[in-house]
Design an enzyme around this catalytic site. Sequence first.
Site, PDB file in Angstrom:
ATOM      1  CE1 TYR A   1      -3.971  -0.852  -0.719  1.00 12.09           C
ATOM      2  CE2 TYR A   1      -1.832  -0.944   0.360  1.00 12.09           C
ATOM      3  CZ  TYR A   1      -2.650  -0.460  -0.650  1.00 12.09           C
ATOM      4  OH  TYR A   1      -2.139   0.405  -1.578  1.00 12.09           O
TER       5      TYR A   1
ATOM      6  N   GLY B   1      -4.169  -8.616  -0.367  1.00 12.92           N
ATOM      7  CA  GLY B   1      -5.024  -8.372  -1.538  1.00 12.92           C
ATOM      8  C   GLY B   1      -4.198  -7.932  -2.725  1.00 12.92           C
TER       9      GLY B   1
ATOM     10  CB  VAL C   1       2.857  10.125   7.719  1.00 10.32           C
ATOM     11  CG1 VAL C   1       3.608  10.006   6.393  1.00 10.32           C
ATOM     12  CG2 VAL C   1       3.680  10.907   8.718  1.00 10.32           C
TER      13      VAL C   1
ATOM     14  CB  SER D   1      -3.027  13.957   4.534  1.00 15.75           C
ATOM     15  OG  SER D   1      -3.050  12.601   4.923  1.00 15.75           O
TER      16      SER D   1
ATOM     17  CB  THR E   1      12.863   5.729   7.277  1.00 16.86           C
ATOM     18  OG1 THR E   1      12.916   4.373   6.816  1.00 16.86           O
ATOM     19  CG2 THR E   1      13.931   5.972   8.321  1.00 16.86           C
ATOM     20  NE  ARG E   2       5.962   4.326   6.322  1.00 21.33           N
ATOM     21  CZ  ARG E   2       6.348   3.604   7.354  1.00 21.33           C
ATOM     22  NH1 ARG E   2       7.647   3.469   7.622  1.00 21.33           N
ATOM     23  NH2 ARG E   2       5.466   3.023   8.135  1.00 21.33           N
TER      24      ARG E   2
ATOM     25  CG  ASP F   1       3.681   1.747  11.009  1.00 22.99           C
ATOM     26  OD1 ASP F   1       2.937   1.938  10.027  1.00 22.99           O
ATOM     27  OD2 ASP F   1       4.535   2.567  11.388  1.00 22.99           O
TER      28      ASP F   1
ATOM     29  NE  ARG G   1      11.043   0.692  13.966  1.00 23.80           N
ATOM     30  CZ  ARG G   1      10.894   1.599  14.923  1.00 23.80           C
ATOM     31  NH1 ARG G   1       9.706   1.739  15.502  1.00 23.80           N
ATOM     32  NH2 ARG G   1      11.891   2.367  15.302  1.00 23.80           N
TER      33      ARG G   1
ATOM     34  NE  ARG H   1       6.647  -0.059   2.656  1.00 33.60           N
ATOM     35  CZ  ARG H   1       6.778  -1.283   3.129  1.00 33.60           C
ATOM     36  NH1 ARG H   1       7.972  -1.757   3.404  1.00 33.60           N
ATOM     37  NH2 ARG H   1       5.724  -2.030   3.318  1.00 33.60           N
TER      38      ARG H   1
END
Length: 315
Positions: free
Chosen positions: A146, A149, A188, A190, A211-212, A274, A276, A278
Site C-alpha cells: 500500500y 504503491g 481503529v 470502526s 496517536t492518530r 505501525d 507511532r 500521525r
Amino acid sequence: MHNQRILVTGGAGFVGSHLCDRLLETGAEVLCVDNYYTGSRLNVAQNLANPRFELLRHDVTMPLYVEVDQIYNLACPASPVHYQFDPVQTTKTSVHGAINMLGLAKRVKAKILQASTSEVYGDPTIHPQVESYWGNVNPIGIRSCYDEGKRCAETLFFDYWRQHKLRIKVARIFNTYGPRMHPNDGRVVSNFIVQALRGEDITLYGDGNQTRSFCYVDDLVDGLMRLMNTGDEVTGPINLGNPVEFTMKQLADLVLELTGSRSGLVHRPLPSDDPRQRQPDITLAKEILDWTPTAPLKVGLMKTIEYFDGLLKAA
C-alpha cells in the site's frame, strides 16, 4: 460543476460514495466505477434512480474508455486487513490503476486527482508531517504494498505532469472516518465502535499511546473538491486531514462514553511497521484551498456510531 461529467474510481467505497453524493448535489454527471472488492452497491443505492448517475463494475487495473471532464482516482483498498489480503493486487491497483487513469486523462484532456495517503510518510521521523517530508517507509514490509504503491502512483502523476503537461492534483489523505466505513476493515474507529456496540473488549495495540488524527468524511470530501477545482498551477501534494491529535486510549475512552458500553480494554502487540504518530500539517490546505476541518470528533463519532448501530441491528 453543472454539466461536468466526472469519473470517480472506487466510487462505491466509503469515501468515494460520499464524494459521488456531493458531486451530484452540484449538478454534475457522475460515472461511479468500482469492482466491489471493498465497495458496495448499497453505498450508492440512494443515487441509482438519479439520471445523472451511472454505476459501472470495472477494475482499474484494466483500461477504461469513457469521455469525462474530471477524474477522481480513489480506487484502492485502504485498510490493512484488505490491502494485505492480496498485496500483489493492491500494488497493481495503485500502479496499474494510476497508469490507466492517467492514460485516460491524457486522451480526453481531463483534470485528474489522485487520492494518495499519509502512509507515504511511513513511520515519520518529523512531527507533524509536512508535504516536503520524503517519508520513512519500509519498502519490504507487510504494509509496503500500500505505502509504496501509493508512492509510485504519486511518481507517475508528477511524471505525466512534467512529460505530458497533464492537469494533476495529489491529495495526501490522513485518517478519515464516518458512515459507510466497512465494519470489518480493521481500522481503529470502526473496530472500537463495533466492539463497543457488541459489548466485546476493545482491542488496544501496544500501550495505546500511539496517536492518530481523525477527519470526518464530509470535511475530507469538501477538501478533495476544493483541490480539484483549483487552478492548473496547483498540483499538490496537499495534506488533507484533521490536525487535532488523539491517542488510541483517548479514542477508546470516548467511544465507550458515547456508546454507553461496558466493554473493557485489552492490549495486544503492536503490528509490524505501525506508525507511532500521525498528524498532518495542513498549512498548505488552509492557504491554497481555504480549507479547515469543522466537525469535532465527538460529533462525527456520534453519526458513525448511529450508522454502525443500524447496520448491526439490521444484520
